[in-house]
Design an enzyme around this catalytic site. Structure first.
Site, PDB file in Angstrom:
ATOM      1  N   ILE A 143     -13.275  80.234 -14.813  1.00 56.85           N
ATOM      2  CA  ILE A 143     -14.153  79.414 -15.640  1.00 56.85           C
ATOM      3  C   ILE A 143     -14.424  80.115 -16.966  1.00 56.85           C
ATOM      4  O   ILE A 143     -14.794  79.467 -17.948  1.00 56.85           O
ATOM      5  CB  ILE A 143     -15.483  79.100 -14.934  1.00 56.85           C
ATOM      6  CG1 ILE A 143     -16.286  80.374 -14.674  1.00 56.85           C
ATOM      7  CG2 ILE A 143     -15.249  78.330 -13.648  1.00 56.85           C
ATOM      8  CD1 ILE A 143     -17.708  80.131 -14.235  1.00 56.85           C
ATOM      9  N   ASP A 144     -14.223  81.435 -17.012  1.00 58.45           N
ATOM     10  CA  ASP A 144     -14.495  82.196 -18.236  1.00 58.45           C
ATOM     11  C   ASP A 144     -13.488  81.906 -19.339  1.00 58.45           C
ATOM     12  O   ASP A 144     -13.746  82.207 -20.505  1.00 58.45           O
ATOM     13  CB  ASP A 144     -14.494  83.690 -17.942  1.00 58.45           C
ATOM     14  CG  ASP A 144     -15.661  84.116 -17.066  1.00 58.45           C
ATOM     15  OD1 ASP A 144     -16.728  83.496 -17.181  1.00 58.45           O
ATOM     16  OD2 ASP A 144     -15.502  85.048 -16.270  1.00 58.45           O
TER      17      ASP A 144
END
Length: 410
Positions: A143-144
């Site tokens: 998700i980063d």
């Protein structure tokens, strides 16, 4: 040609679509019975494999059950944060490859982020050194959105959609009173602020909340922050501020460390949380206004209700593309996303391959030119980048209890 078996594992923090990538790998593995006899899963990643815990997907998820992976969040196979030794002379490597040989493994897939690509790099280099025929492929996940050599990563689009949607809801909640208030929304992001930047998608018009957005790519100054908040009150008495968990001062000290002691994980990364609460107290004490903080925490990465259809389909494509590439002989690579355009100028994604050795242990920050207003906002260019990734709705089937139906490993 004698048949070989395929094995796949998941590692690191889960996402809303990590199981979609798993579905892509497994379903494509089943599609090649002439070459692949069994499709195995590592339970709890490489660490679980070392402990002898695996499953056969033909038995675990037969028939239509496999389809449920596409909308099940979390990591179906379980995860780990096991770091392989730096030295390829370590005895763990021959042990691993003996186990691969015992299971007749010809293809190894690992779905994960930066640290997982480190595992892919080490295994592929050991295979090359020893003349092993095993093909090792990395499937991106985070998700980063901080993996290099790829336009974006599976998991980011759905998390970005969750963040933007939730911040829009928080903004509506905050605006019910005509009294000055500040709401600090703390969002995941250690060194890269991609996910926090996605909160800008919540705005419905210029000047809308969130009024301020702070990323770890720019040093955070408390006094400048307080001044910006006071300035924002001139536009709206209810101010929403979105901050990355990893914001830090000019000396590199995390803001969450100002009044918290933080631990470290197995990779030596500080386990960050708490900058939102610190800033809440700072605003309340210095500005004398109502303040609260909201930490989105794991919900931002595991929400199936906010699945981006684009993200889901791209995650599946990454899985299928990786298997096809491995069957053609590719190894030591990570599946990448290349941004392209359709004839009408609309967004399109193409899968590619990149050398995993150039990816592991590197991080991709938000470009400085996309960070504006003295580090308190993001540019239109970022919005144009992120907008296509949050598109589309996934209809998650509901059970008789009215709640989502997911697939579980027993």
């Amino acid at each position: 040609m004698s048949k070989k078996n395929l094995i796949v594992g998941q590692s690191g923090g889960p996402t809303a679509v990590i199981n979609s990538s798993l579905y892509g790998v497994v379903s494509e593995g089943f599609a090649h019975p002439e070459a692949i006899e069994h499709v195995y899963g590592m339970i709890n990643g490489i660490e679980g494999f070392l402990n002898g815990t695996t499953l056969d997907f033909a038995e675990a998820l037969p028939g239509e059950k496999l389809e449920y992976l596409k909308h099940t969040p979390g990591a179906y196979l379980g995860s780990c944060r096991y770091k392989l030794p730096e030295s390829l002379e370590d005895p763990v490597y021959p042990l691993l490859f003996r186990k691969f040989e015992e299971m007749n493994i010809g293809w190894f897939f690992y779905i994960g982020g930066n640290d997982s690509m480190d595992t892919v790099s080490k295994l592929s280099r050991y295979a090359e050194r020893t003349g092993s025929s095993i093909r090792v492929i990395g499937e991106p996940k985070t998700i980063d959105n901080d993996l290099v050599l790829t336009d974006h990563t599976p998991g980011f689009g759905s998390a970005a959609k969750y963040v933007a949607s939730t911040v829009r809801e928080i903004s509506l909640d905050a605006n019910v009173y005509e009294k000055k208030s500040v709401t600090i929304v703390e969002i995941m992001g250690r060194h890269a602020g991609w996910l926090t930047a996605a909160s800008a998608l919540a705005r419905k018009y210029p000047g809308d909340n969130p009024m301020l957005i702070y990323l770890p790519e720019v040093a955070f100054d408390q006094e400048a922050f307080l001044a910006k908040v006071e300035e924002s009150f001139e536009k709206n008495c209810n101010v929403i501020v979105c901050v990355s968990e990893g914001i830090h001062d000019a000396q590199g000290t995390f803001i969450c460390e100002y009044d918290n002691s933080v631990g470290t994980d197995n990779f030596g990364h500080k386990m960050l949380a708490g900058c939102g609460k610190y800033l809440e107290n700072l605003v309340r004490s210095r500005l004398g206004v109502k303040a609260r903080s909201v930490e989105l925490n794991v919900s931002q990465r595991c929400s199936a209700s906010m699945l981006s259809a684009t993200d889901q389909q791209e995650a599946i494509s990454a899985g299928t593309f990786g298997v096809k590439a491995a069957l053609k002989g590719e190894t030591g690579k990570m599946v990448s996303f290349v941004r392209a355009q359709n004839e009408d100028g609309s967004y399109r994604m193409i899968c590619g391959l990149e050398d995993v050795n150039a990816i592991c242990n590197e991080e991709k920050p938000v470009p400085q030119e996309w960070i504006i207003q003295d580090g308190s906002d993001v540019s239109e260019e970022f919005l144009n980048y992120a907008h296509p990734l949050v598109q589309g709705k996934v209809d998650v089937p509901l059970g008789e209890d009215g709640l989502p139906v997911f697939v579980y490993r027993k």
